[in-house]
Design a protein around this motif. Structure first.
Motif, PDB file in Angstrom:
ATOM      1  N   GLN A 188      39.654  39.168  40.235  1.00 57.24           N
ATOM      2  CA  GLN A 188      39.138  37.820  39.977  1.00 57.24           C
ATOM      3  C   GLN A 188      39.682  37.260  38.663  1.00 57.24           C
ATOM      4  O   GLN A 188      40.098  36.108  38.603  1.00 57.24           O
ATOM      5  CB  GLN A 188      37.607  37.832  39.955  1.00 57.24           C
ATOM      6  CG  GLN A 188      37.014  36.447  39.884  1.00 57.24           C
ATOM      7  CD  GLN A 188      35.501  36.479  40.029  1.00 57.24           C
ATOM      8  OE1 GLN A 188      34.889  37.525  39.932  1.00 57.24           O
ATOM      9  NE2 GLN A 188      34.913  35.331  40.268  1.00 57.24           N
ATOM     10  N   VAL A 189      39.714  38.071  37.617  1.00 55.23           N
ATOM     11  CA  VAL A 189      40.246  37.618  36.330  1.00 55.23           C
ATOM     12  C   VAL A 189      41.732  37.311  36.471  1.00 55.23           C
ATOM     13  O   VAL A 189      42.222  36.300  35.958  1.00 55.23           O
ATOM     14  CB  VAL A 189      40.007  38.683  35.237  1.00 55.23           C
ATOM     15  CG1 VAL A 189      40.702  38.312  33.947  1.00 55.23           C
ATOM     16  CG2 VAL A 189      38.518  38.891  35.010  1.00 55.23           C
ATOM     17  N   ARG A 190      42.457  38.176  37.176  1.00 51.80           N
ATOM     18  CA  ARG A 190      43.888  37.959  37.386  1.00 51.80           C
ATOM     19  C   ARG A 190      44.116  36.636  38.117  1.00 51.80           C
ATOM     20  O   ARG A 190      44.986  35.855  37.738  1.00 51.80           O
ATOM     21  CB  ARG A 190      44.481  39.117  38.187  1.00 51.80           C
ATOM     22  CG  ARG A 190      45.957  38.914  38.494  1.00 51.80           C
ATOM     23  CD  ARG A 190      46.550  40.111  39.179  1.00 51.80           C
ATOM     24  NE  ARG A 190      46.613  41.183  38.184  1.00 51.80           N
ATOM     25  CZ  ARG A 190      46.642  42.467  38.494  1.00 51.80           C
ATOM     26  NH1 ARG A 190      46.604  42.859  39.736  1.00 51.80           N
ATOM     27  NH2 ARG A 190      46.717  43.369  37.545  1.00 51.80           N
ATOM     28  N   MET A 191      43.327  36.372  39.146  1.00 52.91           N
ATOM     29  CA  MET A 191      43.504  35.144  39.927  1.00 52.91           C
ATOM     30  C   MET A 191      43.220  33.902  39.077  1.00 52.91           C
ATOM     31  O   MET A 191      43.943  32.912  39.151  1.00 52.91           O
ATOM     32  CB  MET A 191      42.601  35.169  41.159  1.00 52.91           C
ATOM     33  CG  MET A 191      42.860  34.018  42.107  1.00 52.91           C
ATOM     34  SD  MET A 191      44.563  33.903  42.672  1.00 52.91           S
ATOM     35  CE  MET A 191      44.684  35.347  43.679  1.00 52.91           C
ATOM     36  N   ILE A 192      42.179  33.960  38.250  1.00 50.27           N
ATOM     37  CA  ILE A 192      41.845  32.822  37.385  1.00 50.27           C
ATOM     38  C   ILE A 192      42.970  32.569  36.384  1.00 50.27           C
ATOM     39  O   ILE A 192      43.360  31.419  36.149  1.00 50.27           O
ATOM     40  CB  ILE A 192      40.498  33.053  36.670  1.00 50.27           C
ATOM     41  CG1 ILE A 192      39.370  32.966  37.697  1.00 50.27           C
ATOM     42  CG2 ILE A 192      40.291  32.061  35.535  1.00 50.27           C
ATOM     43  CD1 ILE A 192      38.027  33.370  37.171  1.00 50.27           C
ATOM     44  N   LEU A 193      43.524  33.630  35.800  1.00 51.32           N
ATOM     45  CA  LEU A 193      44.632  33.465  34.859  1.00 51.32           C
ATOM     46  C   LEU A 193      45.865  32.897  35.549  1.00 51.32           C
ATOM     47  O   LEU A 193      46.558  32.036  34.980  1.00 51.32           O
ATOM     48  CB  LEU A 193      44.962  34.802  34.187  1.00 51.32           C
ATOM     49  CG  LEU A 193      43.999  35.263  33.106  1.00 51.32           C
ATOM     50  CD1 LEU A 193      44.322  36.686  32.675  1.00 51.32           C
ATOM     51  CD2 LEU A 193      44.031  34.328  31.920  1.00 51.32           C
ATOM     52  N   ILE A 194      46.149  33.344  36.742  1.00 52.61           N
ATOM     53  CA  ILE A 194      47.307  32.820  37.469  1.00 52.61           C
ATOM     54  C   ILE A 194      47.109  31.347  37.806  1.00 52.61           C
ATOM     55  O   ILE A 194      48.013  30.527  37.601  1.00 52.61           O
ATOM     56  CB  ILE A 194      47.580  33.658  38.744  1.00 52.61           C
ATOM     57  CG1 ILE A 194      48.101  35.039  38.353  1.00 52.61           C
ATOM     58  CG2 ILE A 194      48.563  32.947  39.666  1.00 52.61           C
ATOM     59  CD1 ILE A 194      48.239  36.006  39.508  1.00 52.61           C
TER      60      ILE A 194
END
Length: 171
Positions: free
Chosen positions: A114-120
């Motif tokens: 989830q954090v990775r997706m938000i950063l992307i």
């Protein structure tokens, strides 16, 4: 927040200022440009004054040089606000592109989907915004800074209003 009423008034003023800036982004752009120019001058002057508080000539010389560059930049922006607007808009586009790339690279260094997706997603938005500014440059310079200022004032106003009302209820 003891003075919740004062924060509420400041929030309302910020919100109204944001709506006025949104209504006339060209005027807001030139206002933001002039404000940036004056701030560069203040920072330059303060940096030069603080240079004489620094121990040793190495740090002092660098502080004086940095202060002179900031003063020159400020005088240039205030003296020629149209060129200053172009320069600041171009710098904003480059910073958005750099922030987008940085966020996407950070996404792959983070564990967690989830954090990775938000950063992307955030990185892609920054890349798109920077690309949109550059794709329509220099025409975009007339409104970009004003729109950024309007959005910031509206966001600031809403958050101050919410915080002041929440602190009133807590008191």
């Amino acid at each position: 927040m003891k003075n919740w009423g004062l924060w509420l008034i400041i929030g309302i003023i910020s919100l109204l200022g944001g709506f006025f800036a949104l209504a006339n982004p060209l005027a807001a752009t030139f206002s933001a440009t002039l404000l940036a120019g004056y701030m560069f001058m203040v920072v330059g002057a303060l940096t030069m004054v603080s240079a004489f508080q620094t121990e040793g000539w190495g740090g002092r010389i660098w502080a004086i040089l940095f202060g002179l560059v900031m003063l020159f930049l400020g005088f240039h922006i205030v003296g020629e606000p149209l060129k200053g607007t172009l320069t600041l808009t171009f710098a904003a586009a480059i910073l958005l592109l750099a922030a987008g790339i940085f966020r996407i690279l950070m996404a792959f260094a983070v564990d967690g989907g989830q954090v990775r997706m938000i950063l992307i997603i955030s990185g892609i938005i920054s890349l798109l915004l920077g690309g949109m500014i550059l794709a329509n440059f220099p025409q975009s310079a007339t409104v970009v800074l004003g729109l950024f200022l309007a959005i910031e004032l509206i966001s600031n106003g809403v958050s101050l209003i919410v915080l002041s009302l929440a602190s009133r209820k807590a008191a």
